[in-house]
Design a protein around this motif. Sequence first.
Motif, short mmCIF file in Angstrom:
data_model
loop_
_atom_site.label_atom_id
_atom_site.label_comp_id
_atom_site.label_asym_id
_atom_site.label_seq_id
_atom_site.Cartn_x
_atom_site.Cartn_y
_atom_site.Cartn_z
N UNK A 1 0.78 -1.07 0.03
CA UNK A 1 0.05 0.01 0.08
C UNK A 1 1.03 1.14 0.11
N UNK A 2 1.77 1.38 0.68
CA UNK A 2 2.85 2.23 0.86
C UNK A 2 3.50 2.40 -0.59
N UNK A 3 3.78 1.42 -1.44
CA UNK A 3 4.51 1.39 -2.52
C UNK A 3 3.46 2.28 -3.78
N UNK A 4 2.37 2.12 -3.59
CA UNK A 4 1.46 2.87 -4.52
C UNK A 4 1.27 4.39 -4.34
N UNK A 5 1.46 4.72 -2.97
CA UNK A 5 1.45 6.06 -2.29
C UNK A 5 2.84 6.88 -2.76
N UNK A 6 3.93 6.00 -2.85
CA UNK A 6 5.14 6.84 -3.19
C UNK A 6 5.17 7.10 -4.83
N UNK B 1 19.92 -16.22 2.12
CA UNK B 1 18.84 -16.38 1.35
C UNK B 1 17.44 -15.71 1.75
N UNK B 2 17.26 -15.92 2.99
CA UNK B 2 15.92 -15.39 3.65
C UNK B 2 16.18 -13.84 3.49
N UNK B 3 17.22 -13.16 4.01
CA UNK B 3 17.37 -11.86 4.15
C UNK B 3 17.18 -11.23 2.62
N UNK B 4 17.82 -11.85 1.53
CA UNK B 4 17.68 -11.44 0.25
C UNK B 4 16.10 -11.49 -0.07
N UNK B 5 15.34 -12.40 0.24
CA UNK B 5 14.16 -12.54 -0.08
C UNK B 5 13.21 -11.47 0.55
N UNK B 6 13.53 -10.91 1.76
CA UNK B 6 12.89 -9.82 2.43
C UNK B 6 13.22 -8.51 1.46
N UNK B 7 14.36 -8.50 1.13
CA UNK B 7 14.69 -7.23 0.10
C UNK B 7 13.97 -7.38 -1.19
N UNK B 8 14.01 -8.47 -1.58
CA UNK B 8 12.97 -8.55 -2.81
C UNK B 8 11.51 -8.45 -2.55
N UNK B 9 11.02 -8.81 -1.36
CA UNK B 9 9.64 -8.20 -1.25
C UNK B 9 9.30 -6.78 -1.15
N UNK B 10 10.34 -6.07 -1.01
CA UNK B 10 10.24 -4.68 -0.86
C UNK B 10 10.23 -4.07 -2.18
N UNK B 11 11.33 -4.71 -2.99
CA UNK B 11 11.11 -4.40 -4.38
C UNK B 11 9.68 -4.62 -5.16
N UNK B 12 9.18 -5.85 -4.94
CA UNK B 12 7.78 -6.08 -5.40
C UNK B 12 6.78 -5.10 -4.85
N UNK B 13 6.80 -4.63 -3.50
CA UNK B 13 6.00 -3.78 -3.11
C UNK B 13 6.00 -2.36 -4.03
N UNK B 14 7.08 -2.07 -4.42
CA UNK B 14 7.38 -0.85 -5.26
C UNK B 14 6.80 -1.01 -6.54
N UNK B 15 7.24 -2.17 -7.38
CA UNK B 15 7.03 -2.40 -8.73
C UNK B 15 5.41 -2.98 -9.02
N UNK B 16 5.04 -3.82 -8.29
CA UNK B 16 3.75 -4.30 -8.46
C UNK B 16 2.65 -3.28 -8.52
N UNK B 17 2.41 -2.51 -7.65
CA UNK B 17 1.19 -1.47 -7.85
C UNK B 17 1.65 -0.57 -8.99
N UNK B 18 2.79 -0.16 -9.03
CA UNK B 18 3.33 0.93 -9.93
C UNK B 18 3.22 0.36 -11.54
N UNK B 19 3.35 -0.88 -11.92
CA UNK B 19 3.11 -1.49 -13.32
C UNK B 19 1.87 -1.00 -13.55
N UNK B 20 0.77 -1.29 -13.04
CA UNK B 20 -0.73 -0.94 -13.42
C UNK B 20 -1.02 0.61 -13.20
N UNK B 21 -0.30 1.11 -12.32
CA UNK B 21 -0.61 2.73 -12.22
C UNK B 21 -0.24 3.30 -13.30
#
Length: 527
Positions: free
Chosen positions: A97-102, A135-155
């Motif tokens: 949700x924050x990703x869309x607002x950004x 690997x788990x730490x990298x997956x946490x970072x990957x989720x942050x990236x996903x939160x930014x790009x997922x809503x952004x693509x449709x917007x």
Amino acid sequence: MRRWYENPDRPMAPAMTTEALPADPKGRPAAAGEVAFESKAGRWVLAVTVMGSGMAFLDGTVVNVALAHIGRDFKASTSTLQWILNGYLLTLAALILLGGSLGDRYGRRRVFVSGVGLFTFASLLCAVAPSAGLLIAARLVQGVGGALLTPGSLSIIDASFRPADRARAIGAWSGLGGVATALGPLLGGYLVLDVSWRAIFVINLPIGLFVAFAATKHIPESRDPRATGRLDIEGAVLAALGLAGTTYALIEGAGNGGSAPVLVCGIGGLVALAAFLVRERQAENPMMPLQMFRSRQFSAANLVTFVVYGALGGVFFLLVSFLQIALGYSAVAAGASSLPITLLMLLFSARSGALAQRIGPRIPLTLGPIVIAAGLLLMTRINPGDSYVSSVLPAVVVFGLGLTLVVAPVTAVVLSAADSRNSGIASGINNAVSRVAGLLAVAVLPLIAGLTGHKFFNPSDMTHGFHVAALTCAGLAAFGGLLACVTISSEIGTDEPAVSDTPPSEAPRHFSCDIAGAPLAAPQPRD
């Protein structure tokens, strides 16, 4: 903070005929809101956004295919495998949700490119991770990236194309995204079998680099000039801490019981979630406006989403690993086994949405989870030695048919229950609810199924555990159908669409086809 679609007085884009405004001599793209679907600029925007969101869609399926191989490589316990999945889901659910607002505030293209870059960098870290912890730490970072790009693509799609072409563009984005989801299990299985599980992350590198470069050249920047006020950073932090604490307690509690760290994290997580709700009620610009839940139908649809997607998350976590560990399937065969589910969704989800608009969503949302439960009950009859055609395929097909009855109608209820100016945030909340449901299901289900410690890799234990898990998820799905029957109105979502300049046949509500989470529906613009 007002989003672009919350402004009913937003001026219309200049009228265009067949082509977008040409790029200027320096190569800058056409202006936002002026790109035509059939133009070269339109094809670039569509290709870049589909490839960007496709990386996140693929991640929802390929990691499940590789999970058994990752576990064997690292000699990992069940809890470690849970964290490999949930690390990504945790930050994605907390920050989407924050990703869309950004994007609204600082530029949709800028935030999208940042998300793609972060997702790509994290994929590299995943690919070279020398231990499960990293690997788990990298997956946490990957989720942050996903939160930014997922809503952004449709917007970006919605903001870039001229009003007359938005529906076609969103429909094409949805369909092509569905193809990416469908190819995920096959591609993941091939890479795991013939290369390495690390290759499922390496493949993101060339795609991400291309998308980031092409986006800066071919996607017009857009933002909401009325997006003012403070960002709800505190809410996002509290949500992340609350989900992290409760997830840790649920996963690690299976092996450590009531140890001090488990109790501290569990209690701390619950306190953080309570503080999050208080914060969202008092914040000037909350990322999850609680007043939206005053709508009985909005609350009911999200409750049904939570219950049903909890069942789905548990099944998708275990099914592919069960087929590999207990039935001896290769990674390719196990990945392809769930392909009928995605194909059924691509073929029938839109028809299901149209049916719900004609007869109301109560019947589809009641029958859909029950059909899903029937498919899960069929999965309890799958045993080592059974053939795919006679045992696995019928269960998968019934499961997929039930899913097609749920996805579009529940999105329609969410959007119909919210003011059209808030459709984007309503869809984002529903998507976040589904992600949280999957997060908790992955955390809890192995404990219920007795798949703790290293039992995950024992064929007999996995067979028994999967049957228990499928039975549990069947009960959960059936309960979701009962909830829909008693809480969802037959009238909502059946109203005629408002009069607009776009013919009804060209203005369907398209949505993403990411089976790992509820669809992200396109905001309904007020031009």
